[in-house]
Design an enzyme around this catalytic site. Structure first.
Site, PDB file in Angstrom:
ATOM      1  N   LYS A 194      10.406   6.901 -42.931  1.00  0.00           N
ATOM      2  CA  LYS A 194       9.928   8.073 -42.197  1.00  0.00           C
ATOM      3  C   LYS A 194       9.083   8.980 -43.105  1.00  0.00           C
ATOM      4  O   LYS A 194       9.017   8.762 -44.317  1.00  0.00           O
ATOM      5  CB  LYS A 194      11.124   8.820 -41.580  1.00  0.00           C
ATOM      6  CG  LYS A 194      11.990   7.936 -40.657  1.00  0.00           C
ATOM      7  CD  LYS A 194      11.213   7.426 -39.476  1.00  0.00           C
ATOM      8  CE  LYS A 194      11.875   6.497 -38.482  1.00  0.00           C
ATOM      9  NZ  LYS A 194      13.254   6.150 -38.438  1.00  0.00           N
TER      10      LYS A 194
HETATM   11  C1  LIG Z   1      14.342   5.649 -37.331  1.00  0.00           C
HETATM   12  C2  LIG Z   1      14.614   6.023 -35.929  1.00  0.00           C
HETATM   13  C3  LIG Z   1      15.879   6.439 -35.487  1.00  0.00           C
HETATM   14  C4  LIG Z   1      17.104   6.331 -36.331  1.00  0.00           C
HETATM   15  O1  LIG Z   1      16.985   6.951 -37.552  1.00  0.00           O
HETATM   16  P1  LIG Z   1      18.042   6.618 -38.711  1.00  0.00           P
HETATM   17  O2  LIG Z   1      17.877   7.791 -39.628  1.00  0.00           O
HETATM   18  O3  LIG Z   1      17.620   5.329 -39.323  1.00  0.00           O
HETATM   19  O4  LIG Z   1      19.373   6.558 -38.093  1.00  0.00           O
HETATM   20  C5  LIG Z   1      16.018   6.868 -34.198  1.00  0.00           C
HETATM   21  N1  LIG Z   1      14.970   6.895 -33.352  1.00  0.00           N
HETATM   22  C6  LIG Z   1      13.749   6.490 -33.717  1.00  0.00           C
HETATM   23  C7  LIG Z   1      12.629   6.552 -32.735  1.00  0.00           C
HETATM   24  C8  LIG Z   1      13.543   6.022 -35.015  1.00  0.00           C
HETATM   25  O5  LIG Z   1      12.331   5.573 -35.368  1.00  0.00           O
END
Ligand SMILES: *Cc1c(COP(=O)(O)O)cnc(C)c1O
Length: 392
Positions: free
Chosen positions: A200
């Site tokens: 992210k």
């Molecule tokens: C990455 C992601 C999540 C989950 O995030 P984590 O921190 O890995 O639990 C949820 N929704 C979307 C759209 C994502 O891309």
């Protein structure tokens, strides 16, 4: 897929020794942050402590003073947000069929039913006409996703939520630093959840947060992340309900503090790289480019669609041929309703044709802050050449 790319990145497989493998994403951790982590490791306080408090305060300031509580993942953040909003058995939550599976999984995990709707082909965001049509007396909430960091139509979302008295839990996992009409995502709205996974735009290695919520909801978020436990005097403990554990470590929080200091610069770089893709593929792109949005887009990923009906190679072959040229390609995402767990709830192929098409055709091309503009040129050249040779 990303760890695979990173492995190949370090080995440089499939390329000559002079061209390092270009993964589709890679976090940038600066020396100051690394030194800060070393200090935390030496400090004797590793689990939730002063750095988590600092990160929550810094994020709160970033989101215009709204409360922020961190968790160990956005998956936990989303699940806790649903729980503190009182959503559970018998409730329906409307959400897009195109997202990472966590978006729907958390709805199932709190005992509610995910009600999928289709998305727009180019923005990948939820189609509000279909949201309207999916509302029933059992609908309690909408969980939209700001896909790739492109905000959904927030005016329409909150007008609709108000009219039907629905809660909104925003899956803003992609959207840190994204802006709607001059306001940051997370600085307004109901309960807004961010992810700090390494892929992210801001990472704490693993982590996430919830912004917003009433004082009661914020205090319940604290209970959900730590055993339902409330501390009284120095020797007094109570557990109000049987909660799990999802508290961020101070080591992770220190990484996040270093990342937050660079976030605006990272996102500005992402916008430059995306603009480069658009300018090189102006008019004659061999694949279908994503919606461009405006300067409020944080370009979490750059994911065009392959012209599968006009090419002689599969998506897997495209990914393989790009890898042979030293370029990593990701897939974000498969349509959620077609997974076994969701077919078991009665969902079937054909129900959400746009999500299904994106699921078949999408490819995520490299875009991360440490990339050079010349890396984009290399990706565009390789993809254009592969698709030209594969054209029917
Ligand atoms: C990455 C992601 C999540 C989950 O995030 P984590 O921190 O890995 O639990 C949820 N929704 C979307 C759209 C994502 O891309």
């Amino acid at each position: 897929m990303s760890s695979d790319s990173r492995k190949r990145g370090s080995e440089g497989a499939g390329t000559g020794p002079r061209t390092p493998f270009l993964p589709f994403t890679r976090p940038t951790i600066d020396e100051e942050t690394i030194q800060g982590v070393v200090e935390v490791l030496r400090s004797g306080w590793l689990a939730t402590g002063p750095n988590v408090k600092k990160l929550e305060a810094a994020l709160s300031e970033y989101f215009g003073g709204r409360p922020v509580r961190t968790q160990t993942s956005a998956t936990a953040s989303l699940e806790h947000a649903l729980l503190v909003a009182g959503i559970g058995a018998g409730d329906e939550v409307i959400t897009p069929a195109m997202s990472f599976v966590a978006t729907a999984n958390v709805i199932v995990r709190v005992g509610a039913r995910p009600v999928f709707v289709d998305v727009d082909l180019d923005s990948r965001n939820i189609d509000f006409d279909q949201v309207e049509a999916a509302i029933t007396p059992r609908t309690r909430a909408i969980m939209p996703v700001h896909f790739a960091g492109l905000p959904v139509d927030m005016d329409r979302l909150y007008a609709l939520a108000e009219r039907h008295r629905l809660r909104v839990i925003e899956d803003a996992a992609h959207a840190i630093g994204s802006v709607w009409r001059g306001k940051r995502i997370g600085s307004f709205g109901d309960l807004v959840c961010f992810s700090f996974h390494p892929n992210k735009n801001l990472t704490t290695i693993e982590g996430g947060c919830v912004t917003g919520g009433s004082p009661e909801e914020v205090s319940r978020l604290e209970l959900h992340r730590f055993h339902g436990q409330r501390k009284g005097a120095a020797d007094e403990f109570d557990t109000l309900f049987a909660a799990g554990k999802a508290n961020l470590s101070d080591v992770a929080a220190r990484v996040g503090l270093g990342q937050l200091a660079s976030l605006e610069r990272f996102n500005a770089r992402r916008r430059e790289l995306a603009a480069r893709y658009f300018s090189l593929w102006r008019g004659d792109a061999p694949l279908r480019l994503p919606a461009r949005g405006d300067e409020g887009h944080n370009w979490h990923i750059f994911a065009p669609l392959l012209p599968l009906d006009r090419q002689r190679i599969s998506r897997a072959q495209f990914i393989e041929q790009m890898a042979q040229r030293g370029i990593g390609v990701g897939v974000h995402y498969a349509a959620i309703h077609l997974f076994t767990a969701y077919r078991a709830l009665g969902y079937r192929e054909g129900q959400f044709p746009t999500a299904e098409r994106i699921g078949r055709e999408t490819v995520t091309l490299p875009l991360f802050p440490a990339m050079e503009l010349s890396d984009v040129d290399r990706v565009v050249e390789a993809a254009t050449d592969i698709l030209r040779r594969a054209a029917k």
